[in-house]
Enzyme design. Structure first.
Site, PDB file in Angstrom:
ATOM      1  N   HIS A  36     -12.401   3.197  -0.534  1.00  0.00           N
ATOM      2  CA  HIS A  36     -12.446   2.247   0.585  1.00  0.00           C
ATOM      3  C   HIS A  36     -13.274   1.009   0.219  1.00  0.00           C
ATOM      4  O   HIS A  36     -13.804   0.323   1.093  1.00  0.00           O
ATOM      5  CB  HIS A  36     -13.099   2.858   1.857  1.00  0.00           C
ATOM      6  CG  HIS A  36     -12.285   3.922   2.507  1.00  0.00           C
ATOM      7  ND1 HIS A  36     -12.856   5.029   3.099  1.00  0.00           N
ATOM      8  CD2 HIS A  36     -10.962   4.048   2.699  1.00  0.00           C
ATOM      9  CE1 HIS A  36     -11.916   5.793   3.613  1.00  0.00           C
ATOM     10  NE2 HIS A  36     -10.751   5.227   3.384  1.00  0.00           N
ATOM     11  N   ASP A  91      -5.672  13.541  15.369  1.00  0.00           N
ATOM     12  CA  ASP A  91      -5.778  12.270  16.088  1.00  0.00           C
ATOM     13  C   ASP A  91      -7.035  12.272  16.939  1.00  0.00           C
ATOM     14  O   ASP A  91      -7.150  13.030  17.908  1.00  0.00           O
ATOM     15  CB  ASP A  91      -4.528  12.069  16.960  1.00  0.00           C
ATOM     16  CG  ASP A  91      -4.458  10.650  17.513  1.00  0.00           C
ATOM     17  OD1 ASP A  91      -5.526  10.028  17.688  1.00  0.00           O
ATOM     18  OD2 ASP A  91      -3.337  10.184  17.761  1.00  0.00           O
ATOM     19  N   ARG A 149      -2.447  -1.951  -3.702  1.00  0.00           N
ATOM     20  CA  ARG A 149      -3.658  -1.160  -3.505  1.00  0.00           C
ATOM     21  C   ARG A 149      -3.552   0.060  -4.408  1.00  0.00           C
ATOM     22  O   ARG A 149      -2.574   0.794  -4.336  1.00  0.00           O
ATOM     23  CB  ARG A 149      -3.763  -0.724  -2.055  1.00  0.00           C
ATOM     24  CG  ARG A 149      -4.991   0.100  -1.825  1.00  0.00           C
ATOM     25  CD  ARG A 149      -5.010   0.731  -0.474  1.00  0.00           C
ATOM     26  NE  ARG A 149      -6.218   1.520  -0.321  1.00  0.00           N
ATOM     27  CZ  ARG A 149      -6.418   2.383   0.640  1.00  0.00           C
ATOM     28  NH1 ARG A 149      -5.503   2.567   1.561  1.00  0.00           N
ATOM     29  NH2 ARG A 149      -7.540   3.057   0.714  1.00  0.00           N
ATOM     30  N   VAL A 194     -11.113   4.689  14.123  1.00  0.00           N
ATOM     31  CA  VAL A 194     -12.116   5.264  15.017  1.00  0.00           C
ATOM     32  C   VAL A 194     -13.310   4.310  15.171  1.00  0.00           C
ATOM     33  O   VAL A 194     -13.786   4.058  16.284  1.00  0.00           O
ATOM     34  CB  VAL A 194     -12.611   6.634  14.488  1.00  0.00           C
ATOM     35  CG1 VAL A 194     -13.579   7.272  15.458  1.00  0.00           C
ATOM     36  CG2 VAL A 194     -11.438   7.562  14.201  1.00  0.00           C
ATOM     37  N   GLU A 225      -8.192  -4.952   4.617  1.00  0.00           N
ATOM     38  CA  GLU A 225      -8.103  -4.722   3.179  1.00  0.00           C
ATOM     39  C   GLU A 225      -6.975  -5.533   2.551  1.00  0.00           C
ATOM     40  O   GLU A 225      -7.095  -6.033   1.443  1.00  0.00           O
ATOM     41  CB  GLU A 225      -7.866  -3.223   2.920  1.00  0.00           C
ATOM     42  CG  GLU A 225      -9.062  -2.372   3.293  1.00  0.00           C
ATOM     43  CD  GLU A 225      -8.700  -0.921   3.592  1.00  0.00           C
ATOM     44  OE1 GLU A 225      -8.124  -0.660   4.664  1.00  0.00           O
ATOM     45  OE2 GLU A 225      -8.989  -0.055   2.753  1.00  0.00           O
ATOM     46  N   ASN A 238       0.877  -1.164   0.000  1.00  0.00           N
ATOM     47  CA  ASN A 238       0.000   0.000   0.000  1.00  0.00           C
ATOM     48  C   ASN A 238       0.920   1.221   0.000  1.00  0.00           C
ATOM     49  O   ASN A 238       1.429   1.632   1.035  1.00  0.00           O
ATOM     50  CB  ASN A 238      -0.879  -0.041   1.252  1.00  0.00           C
ATOM     51  CG  ASN A 238      -1.878   1.091   1.304  1.00  0.00           C
ATOM     52  OD1 ASN A 238      -1.820   2.019   0.482  1.00  0.00           O
ATOM     53  ND2 ASN A 238      -2.784   1.029   2.258  1.00  0.00           N
ATOM     54  N   GLU A 277     -13.489   1.133  14.956  1.00  0.00           N
ATOM     55  CA  GLU A 277     -13.207  -0.083  15.736  1.00  0.00           C
ATOM     56  C   GLU A 277     -12.909   0.208  17.197  1.00  0.00           C
ATOM     57  O   GLU A 277     -13.175  -0.610  18.065  1.00  0.00           O
ATOM     58  CB  GLU A 277     -12.004  -0.828  15.131  1.00  0.00           C
ATOM     59  CG  GLU A 277     -12.309  -1.472  13.793  1.00  0.00           C
ATOM     60  CD  GLU A 277     -11.055  -1.950  13.061  1.00  0.00           C
ATOM     61  OE1 GLU A 277     -10.052  -2.276  13.731  1.00  0.00           O
ATOM     62  OE2 GLU A 277     -11.070  -1.975  11.827  1.00  0.00           O
ATOM     63  N   ARG A 319      -9.447  16.109   5.826  1.00  0.00           N
ATOM     64  CA  ARG A 319     -10.287  16.496   4.683  1.00  0.00           C
ATOM     65  C   ARG A 319     -11.641  17.022   5.168  1.00  0.00           C
ATOM     66  O   ARG A 319     -12.209  16.483   6.111  1.00  0.00           O
ATOM     67  CB  ARG A 319     -10.540  15.294   3.764  1.00  0.00           C
ATOM     68  CG  ARG A 319      -9.308  14.803   3.076  1.00  0.00           C
ATOM     69  CD  ARG A 319      -9.637  13.663   2.099  1.00  0.00           C
ATOM     70  NE  ARG A 319      -8.481  12.813   1.977  1.00  0.00           N
ATOM     71  CZ  ARG A 319      -8.518  11.493   2.054  1.00  0.00           C
ATOM     72  NH1 ARG A 319      -9.666  10.863   2.229  1.00  0.00           N
ATOM     73  NH2 ARG A 319      -7.414  10.788   1.944  1.00  0.00           N
TER      74      ARG A 319
HETATM   75  P1  ADP Z   1      -5.858   5.053   8.063  1.00  0.00           P
HETATM   76  O1  ADP Z   1      -7.079   5.672   7.467  1.00  0.00           O
HETATM   77  O2  ADP Z   1      -4.663   5.927   8.019  1.00  0.00           O
HETATM   78  O3  ADP Z   1      -5.612   3.614   7.643  1.00  0.00           O
HETATM   79  P2  ADP Z   1      -6.798   4.043  10.636  1.00  0.00           P
HETATM   80  O4  ADP Z   1      -7.920   3.228  10.117  1.00  0.00           O
HETATM   81  O5  ADP Z   1      -5.699   3.344  11.337  1.00  0.00           O
HETATM   82  O6  ADP Z   1      -6.180   5.020   9.579  1.00  0.00           O
HETATM   83  O7  ADP Z   1      -7.422   5.133  11.641  1.00  0.00           O
HETATM   84  C1  ADP Z   1      -6.685   6.185  12.135  1.00  0.00           C
HETATM   85  C2  ADP Z   1      -7.565   7.023  13.031  1.00  0.00           C
HETATM   86  O8  ADP Z   1      -8.053   6.219  14.093  1.00  0.00           O
HETATM   87  C3  ADP Z   1      -6.831   8.192  13.687  1.00  0.00           C
HETATM   88  O9  ADP Z   1      -7.608   9.360  13.631  1.00  0.00           O
HETATM   89  C4  ADP Z   1      -6.677   7.730  15.120  1.00  0.00           C
HETATM   90  O10 ADP Z   1      -6.598   8.770  15.990  1.00  0.00           O
HETATM   91  C5  ADP Z   1      -7.944   6.941  15.318  1.00  0.00           C
HETATM   92  N1  ADP Z   1      -7.885   6.052  16.461  1.00  0.00           N
HETATM   93  C6  ADP Z   1      -7.026   5.053  16.690  1.00  0.00           C
HETATM   94  N2  ADP Z   1      -7.262   4.496  17.899  1.00  0.00           N
HETATM   95  C7  ADP Z   1      -8.299   5.169  18.449  1.00  0.00           C
HETATM   96  C8  ADP Z   1      -9.004   5.096  19.688  1.00  0.00           C
HETATM   97  N3  ADP Z   1      -8.692   4.220  20.613  1.00  0.00           N
HETATM   98  N4  ADP Z   1     -10.020   5.965  19.905  1.00  0.00           N
HETATM   99  C9  ADP Z   1     -10.350   6.880  18.969  1.00  0.00           C
HETATM  100  N5  ADP Z   1      -9.713   7.006  17.784  1.00  0.00           N
HETATM  101  C10 ADP Z   1      -8.712   6.167  17.541  1.00  0.00           C
END
Ligand code: ADP
Length: 404
Positions: free
Chosen positions: A181, A284, A92, A333, A387, A7, A335, A242
């Site tokens: 996605h 974050d 990807r 977020v 993915e 990726n 999960e 975004r």
């Molecule tokens: P990407 O889209 O880069 O693959 P991810 O699916 O890993 O990203 O998601 C990243 C987002 O998930 C970030 O905004 C991160 O802050 C958020 N995140 C990760 N763990 C938690 C958590 N425990 N609670 C809330 N948000 C989280």
């Protein structure tokens, strides 16, 4: 047989290696090369044999891949001895436009299409292509397969994919909704049906992929019929950086009032907006939530705007599908954030019959991912996305058919 999944982003390459055993793919290694092209890059690797981490100057994607090969062939912690063990490399790719939707073996034509649609995915396709070209050089014996983010959304009907601008621009430039996605929406919706033991082709599912990039999809009887991202991944939900949906005239006014070029406005909407722009405390969501809970008003406001947008889409997709059987949350977020899930669906018990179980919402894994109560009219689930596994499966299929 081993499959490598890549990726490639503009400054990073994420990778996973799968081993095929009795028609099943098992992950044996994963990692990332981060901050490619910057002063110092990070190489992080984890396999069934152990971890490797080091920092190094990595100038470009080809060098990044060489580091990936370096760790994968490490005497102690590596998972391959010879590069020829990698029979397929799955890439990807974000945008194939209206030319390629399906997973496809990469030849000159495919590279040309990815290049052509760089105009619609300037932040993604060029990086994907760099990864492909470097990987083809270094893994010259492998079958290289492109799996497009748009693939699952090929089934959108015209009323969902057309924008109400002069039709000639659809014809001339193929300006339409593509959606992204797709691999994730497909994986988690299928998985949800599998976990519930219900026929996929009979369910109405809304999938919420809430990562740094975020999108919602309406999966009706096994097919994606609506999704929130559009011509590019900029449309739809409030994301890490975004904006998602805005009144298009904001672009016009910002350009005028701030004396910005159209490129600068585009960059602002992609990289300086969303959670980052609203909160002014980064992108974050963990930090935003933490501060919101401590009473920080701006953080709470950001969270509310973020949640509100998701609710709008869920409502819209329920209306389009005439109801919903399952709502799935996935990605960072989706999960890991019980608060977001509660804020999105917590008040939908009366009218929609959507009832979350607070204990299940806190510990979805203990409950097979099901976080709604047994008497909830709609099943709500948390399904971790994967993915890379889908890309590996599609790549393996192409490897096998190339051998027939
Ligand atoms: P990407 O889209 O880069 O693959 P991810 O699916 O890993 O990203 O998601 C990243 C987002 O998930 C970030 O905004 C991160 O802050 C958020 N995140 C990760 N763990 C938690 C958590 N425990 N609670 C809330 N948000 C989280």
């Amino acid at each position: 047989m081993k499959i490598l999944v890549l990726n490639s982003g503009s400054s990073s390459i994420k990778f996973k290696v799968y081993r095929e055993e009795n028609n099943e793919l098992n992950e044996i290694a994963s990692g990332i090369v981060e901050k490619i092209g910057e002063e110092i890059s990070y190489i992080k690797y984890k396999s069934i044999k152990g971890e490797i981490r080091y920092n190094e100057i990595v100038k470009n994607h080809e060098e990044g891949l060489k580091h990936i090969i370096n760790v994968l062939t490490d005497k102690e912690k590596g998972v391959i001895e010879n590069l020829k063990e990698i029979v397929g490399v799955g890439h990807r790719v974000v945008h194939g436009g209206d030319k390629i939707w399906e997973p496809t073996v990469i030849d000159e034509y495919v590279e040309k299409v990815i290049e052509e649609f760089s105009r619609m995915a300037p932040l993604h396709n060029p990086a994907n292509l760099l990864g492909i070209r470097s990987a083809k050089k270094l893994f010259s014996n492998a079958v290289h397969v492109a799996v497009f983010d748009t693939a699952f959304h090929a089934t959108l009907p015209p009323e969902a994919y057309l924008y109400a601008i002069p039709y000639k621009y659809y014809e001339k430039y193929k300006i339409r909704r593509y959606g992204f996605h797709g691999t994730s929406h497909m994986y988690v919706s299928r998985k949800a049906a599998e976990i519930l033991g219900k026929p996929y082709e009979e369910l109405r599912i809304i999938t919420c992929h809430l990562g740094n990039g975020a999108s919602v999809a309406a999966v009706y009887k096994g097919k994606s019929i609506e999704t929130s991202m559009g011509l590019t991944p900029l449309e739809g939900l409030v994301m890490g950086t975004r904006s998602g949906d805005i009144d298009p005239s904001i672009m016009y006014f910002l350009a005028k009032w701030e004396n910005m070029t159209i490129d600068e406005v585009y960059e602002l909407l992609n990289k300086k907006s969303g959670v980052y722009g609203l909160s002014e405390m980064g992108n974050d969501m963990r930090i935003i939530e933490e501060r919101a809970l401590k009473g920080d008003e701006r953080a709470m406001l950001t969270l509310k705007v973020y949640v509100h947008r998701i609710q709008k889409y869920i409502g819209a997709y329920m209306a389009i599908m005439g109801g919903v059987d399952v709502i799935v949350f996935t990605a960072g977020v989706g999960e890991k954030s019980p608060i977001t899930r509660e804020m999105v669906l917590g008040h939908m018990a009366d009218f929609f019959g959507i009832k979350l179980d607070p204990e299940r919402n806190e510990n979805p894994k203990k409950y097979n991912g099901i976080i709604s109560t047994d008497d909830s009219r709609v099943v709500v689930m948390v399904v971790p996305t994967n993915e890379e596994l889908v890309i590996a499966q599609e790549t393996l299929k192409k490897v096998l058919s190339s051998r027939k």
